[in-house]
Motif scaffolding. Structure first.
Motif, PDB file in Angstrom:
ATOM      1  N   UNK A 131     -22.465 -21.511  17.673  1.00  0.00           N
ATOM      2  CA  UNK A 131     -21.072 -21.938  17.463  1.00  0.00           C
ATOM      3  C   UNK A 131     -20.382 -21.187  16.324  1.00  0.00           C
ATOM      4  N   UNK A 132     -21.170 -20.784  15.342  1.00  0.00           N
ATOM      5  CA  UNK A 132     -20.572 -20.159  14.153  1.00  0.00           C
ATOM      6  C   UNK A 132     -20.070 -18.743  14.426  1.00  0.00           C
ATOM      7  N   UNK A 133     -20.420 -18.161  15.550  1.00  0.00           N
ATOM      8  CA  UNK A 133     -19.997 -16.793  15.833  1.00  0.00           C
ATOM      9  C   UNK A 133     -18.545 -16.748  16.317  1.00  0.00           C
ATOM     10  N   UNK A 134     -17.752 -15.985  15.620  1.00  0.00           N
ATOM     11  CA  UNK A 134     -16.372 -15.709  16.049  1.00  0.00           C
ATOM     12  C   UNK A 134     -16.440 -14.489  16.960  1.00  0.00           C
ATOM     13  N   UNK A 135     -16.526 -14.725  18.246  1.00  0.00           N
ATOM     14  CA  UNK A 135     -16.777 -13.635  19.176  1.00  0.00           C
ATOM     15  C   UNK A 135     -15.571 -12.711  19.324  1.00  0.00           C
ATOM     16  N   UNK A 136     -14.373 -13.253  19.175  1.00  0.00           N
ATOM     17  CA  UNK A 136     -13.186 -12.397  19.208  1.00  0.00           C
ATOM     18  C   UNK A 136     -13.200 -11.428  18.029  1.00  0.00           C
ATOM     19  N   UNK A 137     -13.513 -11.963  16.849  1.00  0.00           N
ATOM     20  CA  UNK A 137     -13.597 -11.114  15.671  1.00  0.00           C
ATOM     21  C   UNK A 137     -14.715 -10.099  15.767  1.00  0.00           C
ATOM     22  N   UNK A 138     -15.848 -10.510  16.313  1.00  0.00           N
ATOM     23  CA  UNK A 138     -16.972  -9.601  16.461  1.00  0.00           C
ATOM     24  C   UNK A 138     -16.653  -8.475  17.433  1.00  0.00           C
ATOM     25  N   UNK A 139     -15.951  -8.814  18.489  1.00  0.00           N
ATOM     26  CA  UNK A 139     -15.630  -7.789  19.487  1.00  0.00           C
ATOM     27  C   UNK A 139     -14.706  -6.719  18.899  1.00  0.00           C
ATOM     28  N   UNK A 140     -13.916  -7.099  17.908  1.00  0.00           N
ATOM     29  CA  UNK A 140     -13.039  -6.137  17.241  1.00  0.00           C
ATOM     30  C   UNK A 140     -13.836  -5.266  16.279  1.00  0.00           C
ATOM     31  N   UNK A 141     -14.767  -5.860  15.556  1.00  0.00           N
ATOM     32  CA  UNK A 141     -15.527  -5.147  14.528  1.00  0.00           C
ATOM     33  C   UNK A 141     -16.612  -4.244  15.112  1.00  0.00           C
ATOM     34  N   UNK A 142     -17.264  -4.685  16.184  1.00  0.00           N
ATOM     35  CA  UNK A 142     -18.421  -3.966  16.712  1.00  0.00           C
ATOM     36  C   UNK A 142     -18.014  -2.657  17.379  1.00  0.00           C
ATOM     37  N   UNK A 143     -18.813  -1.614  17.169  1.00  0.00           N
ATOM     38  CA  UNK A 143     -18.580  -0.348  17.856  1.00  0.00           C
ATOM     39  C   UNK A 143     -18.792  -0.522  19.363  1.00  0.00           C
ATOM     40  N   UNK A 144     -19.890  -1.162  19.718  1.00  0.00           N
ATOM     41  CA  UNK A 144     -20.223  -1.490  21.103  1.00  0.00           C
ATOM     42  C   UNK A 144     -20.811  -2.887  21.108  1.00  0.00           C
ATOM     43  N   UNK A 145     -20.387  -3.730  22.033  1.00  0.00           N
ATOM     44  CA  UNK A 145     -20.891  -5.100  22.088  1.00  0.00           C
ATOM     45  C   UNK A 145     -21.339  -5.417  23.508  1.00  0.00           C
ATOM     46  N   UNK A 146     -22.617  -5.749  23.653  1.00  0.00           N
ATOM     47  CA  UNK A 146     -23.173  -6.184  24.934  1.00  0.00           C
ATOM     48  C   UNK A 146     -23.375  -7.693  24.862  1.00  0.00           C
ATOM     49  N   UNK A 147     -22.658  -8.405  25.705  1.00  0.00           N
ATOM     50  CA  UNK A 147     -22.674  -9.872  25.709  1.00  0.00           C
ATOM     51  C   UNK A 147     -23.551 -10.354  26.862  1.00  0.00           C
ATOM     52  N   UNK A 148     -24.731 -10.901  26.548  1.00  0.00           N
ATOM     53  CA  UNK A 148     -25.644 -11.367  27.599  1.00  0.00           C
ATOM     54  C   UNK A 148     -25.381 -12.808  27.994  1.00  0.00           C
ATOM     55  N   UNK A 149     -24.385 -13.448  27.376  1.00  0.00           N
ATOM     56  CA  UNK A 149     -24.104 -14.862  27.646  1.00  0.00           C
ATOM     57  C   UNK A 149     -22.733 -15.097  28.285  1.00  0.00           C
ATOM     58  N   UNK A 150     -21.951 -14.052  28.459  1.00  0.00           N
ATOM     59  CA  UNK A 150     -20.628 -14.227  29.038  1.00  0.00           C
ATOM     60  C   UNK A 150     -19.712 -15.062  28.184  1.00  0.00           C
ATOM     61  N   UNK A 151     -19.912 -14.987  26.860  1.00  0.00           N
ATOM     62  CA  UNK A 151     -19.183 -15.869  25.944  1.00  0.00           C
ATOM     63  C   UNK A 151     -17.953 -15.227  25.341  1.00  0.00           C
ATOM     64  N   UNK A 152     -17.872 -13.906  25.369  1.00  0.00           N
ATOM     65  CA  UNK A 152     -16.734 -13.222  24.758  1.00  0.00           C
ATOM     66  C   UNK A 152     -15.516 -13.277  25.675  1.00  0.00           C
ATOM     67  N   UNK A 153     -14.314 -13.138  25.100  1.00  0.00           N
ATOM     68  CA  UNK A 153     -13.114 -13.109  25.945  1.00  0.00           C
ATOM     69  C   UNK A 153     -13.173 -11.967  26.950  1.00  0.00           C
ATOM     70  N   UNK A 154     -12.571 -12.145  28.108  1.00  0.00           N
ATOM     71  CA  UNK A 154     -12.587 -11.138  29.156  1.00  0.00           C
ATOM     72  C   UNK A 154     -12.049  -9.810  28.625  1.00  0.00           C
ATOM     73  N   UNK A 155     -12.828  -8.749  28.840  1.00  0.00           N
ATOM     74  CA  UNK A 155     -12.419  -7.426  28.415  1.00  0.00           C
ATOM     75  C   UNK A 155     -12.767  -7.083  26.978  1.00  0.00           C
ATOM     76  N   UNK A 156     -13.309  -8.056  26.224  1.00  0.00           N
ATOM     77  CA  UNK A 156     -13.601  -7.810  24.809  1.00  0.00           C
ATOM     78  C   UNK A 156     -14.961  -7.189  24.595  1.00  0.00           C
ATOM     79  N   UNK A 157     -15.832  -7.236  25.601  1.00  0.00           N
ATOM     80  CA  UNK A 157     -17.189  -6.720  25.452  1.00  0.00           C
ATOM     81  C   UNK A 157     -17.726  -6.330  26.827  1.00  0.00           C
ATOM     82  N   UNK A 158     -18.848  -5.634  26.816  1.00  0.00           N
ATOM     83  CA  UNK A 158     -19.571  -5.362  28.055  1.00  0.00           C
ATOM     84  C   UNK A 158     -20.448  -6.574  28.351  1.00  0.00           C
ATOM     85  N   UNK A 159     -20.248  -7.195  29.486  1.00  0.00           N
ATOM     86  CA  UNK A 159     -21.018  -8.390  29.828  1.00  0.00           C
ATOM     87  C   UNK A 159     -22.215  -8.054  30.687  1.00  0.00           C
ATOM     88  N   UNK A 160     -23.220  -8.911  30.602  1.00  0.00           N
ATOM     89  CA  UNK A 160     -24.442  -8.737  31.390  1.00  0.00           C
ATOM     90  C   UNK A 160     -24.119  -8.702  32.882  1.00  0.00           C
TER      91      UNK A 160
END
Length: 402
Positions: free
Chosen positions: A373-402
């Motif tokens: 719960x403590x993860x701000x996924x929107x903020x992380x998607x902005x900061x990360x160079x590349x983000x692979x989301x294996x849980x489908x939790x990030x906003x659509x288009x913000x990361x590469x999803x599993x």
């Protein structure tokens, strides 16, 4: 204060039962059967002690209760079936001090027939008492969902299967103090098989969506949107979501070692789910390659290394295999988890990121393995160079999803 209840085994099944019992006003004794993985925060332990919980120092104390519930862990054994070593140790400790009219209940995950064919002889031999005549014996599948705030022991029905009708009623009277609804099975074998069905239902359905995740990626289909739409169907469908693997204490049971019977669907589900950590690493390597980087020497940050969100429990977490396979490719692996202050893989400590956003910005690839719960996924998607989301939790288009 004399105890009404002894919980034998203070791991992932026993601790929640002990907490529910003392919350219901039942003086409870806790007895450990081995190096169990359940844990309490200091505040939780203080609350339990204040409400009537007491750790047992000697097996003799088990003979002073009216109800004893065996909740010992049953990890997968060498033959593929559950290892009953801690259940046996619990039974022998209890049998030596078992008194007439005591109600004994098994909650550990076991194969059908274990209560009658394995536990009953141990208790009768050690106590010189007869189950169903001198003491009550029953099985009740544990229905614990750690971290789930919507379903607690109070509003989760308990299934009871006793050796005799009187055994069933005695166990039902006990659980009636903890839950709003008690469901009576025809006997212990039926109750044991309830646990088998419920566990395998989860693993088989997770395997299905894990296979769908691989297929949809190959087809260029957004699986997460597919699930979102499918779960609007009001009948015949329950939504499960893919992930990097299946962890936790509840292992799938395919009846291996049990009269040579197997469940083919469960065997296949195990194969599918066990391949997911490898698939996550394949996707990670492909993403790095697409962005002109090699896995060898890449800085990879793993987010969330527990088996379930918002818990510290790492039992059978897929993060272990993901980290091992990344290291085998030559990646420099670090991690962040608000619930895990230190983490080791293959007996080697993994560097922990102190500043989450700085670590994500510096890493060549960040992999979200657990959605705390403590993860701000929107903020992380902005900061990360590349983000692979294996849980489908990030906003659509913000990361590469599993």
């Amino acid at each position: 204060m004399p105890a009404d209840l002894a919980v034998i085994g203070l791991g992932p099944y026993g601790l929640p039962l002990a907490q529910a019992a003392v919350a219901a006003g039942i003086p409870t004794l806790g007895y450990r059967t081995g190096p169990e993985t359940g844990s309490l925060s200091p505040a939780e332990l203080r609350r339990m002690l204040a409400r009537g919980f007491r750790p047992a120092a000697r097996p003799a104390e088990l003979g002073r209760v009216r109800t004893a519930v065996i909740c010992a862990p049953t990890p997968r054994g060498a033959d593929g079936g559950p290892d009953l070593g801690q259940v046996e140790a619990a039974a022998r400790a209890l049998a030596a001090h078992l008194r007439p009219h005591t109600t004994v209940i098994l909650e550990s995950p076991v194969l059908p027939g274990t209560t009658e064919e394995f536990l009953r002889p141990l208790l009768e031999e050690g106590s010189r008492l007869r189950a169903g005549r001198d003491f009550h014996l029953a099985y009740s599948p544990s229905r614990v969902d750690p971290g789930n705030r919507a379903f607690t022991p109070a509003n989760t029905p308990k299934v009871i299967g006793g050796l005799t009708p009187a055994c069933t009623e005695s166990a039902a009277a006990f659980y009636g103090r903890l839950t709003d609804k008690v469901v009576r099975a025809r006997g212990p074998r039926e109750a044991e098989t309830v646990q088998l069905l419920e566990t395998n239902y989860r693993h088989v359905n997770i395997a299905l969506v894990n296979e769908m995740a691989v297929l949809c990626h190959d087809l260029g289909v957004d699986l997460w949107d597919v699930i979102r739409c499918a779960e609007t169907k009001p009948f015949g469908f329950q939504a499960f979501r893919p992930g990097p693997g299946v962890g936790g204490p509840s292992v799938p049971q395919d009846l291996a070692g049990h009269a040579r019977r197997t469940l083919r669907m469960v065997e296949l589900a195990q194969q599918v789910n066990s391949r997911m950590p490898r698939y996550v690493v394949q996707r990670a390597a492909a993403l790095l390659n697409e962005h002109g980087k090699s896995a060898r020497g890449a800085r990879v940050l793993l987010l969330g290394v527990t088996y379930k969100a918002d818990l510290a429990d790492q039992q059978a977490t897929p993060a272990q295999e993901v980290a091992i396979r990344l290291m085998e490719l030559g990646a420099a692996v670090s991690y962040h988890d608000p619930h895990v202050p230190s983490w080791s893989v293959l007996d080697r400590p993994v560097p922990r990121a102190d500043s989450l956003y700085e670590a994500a910005a510096e890493a060549d690839l960040t992999i979200l393995l657990q959605q705390h719960r403590t993860y701000d996924l929107q903020g992380l998607s902005v900061k990360a160079q590349l983000l692979l989301d294996t849980r489908g939790a990030t906003p659509t288009g913000a990361a590469h999803r599993l």
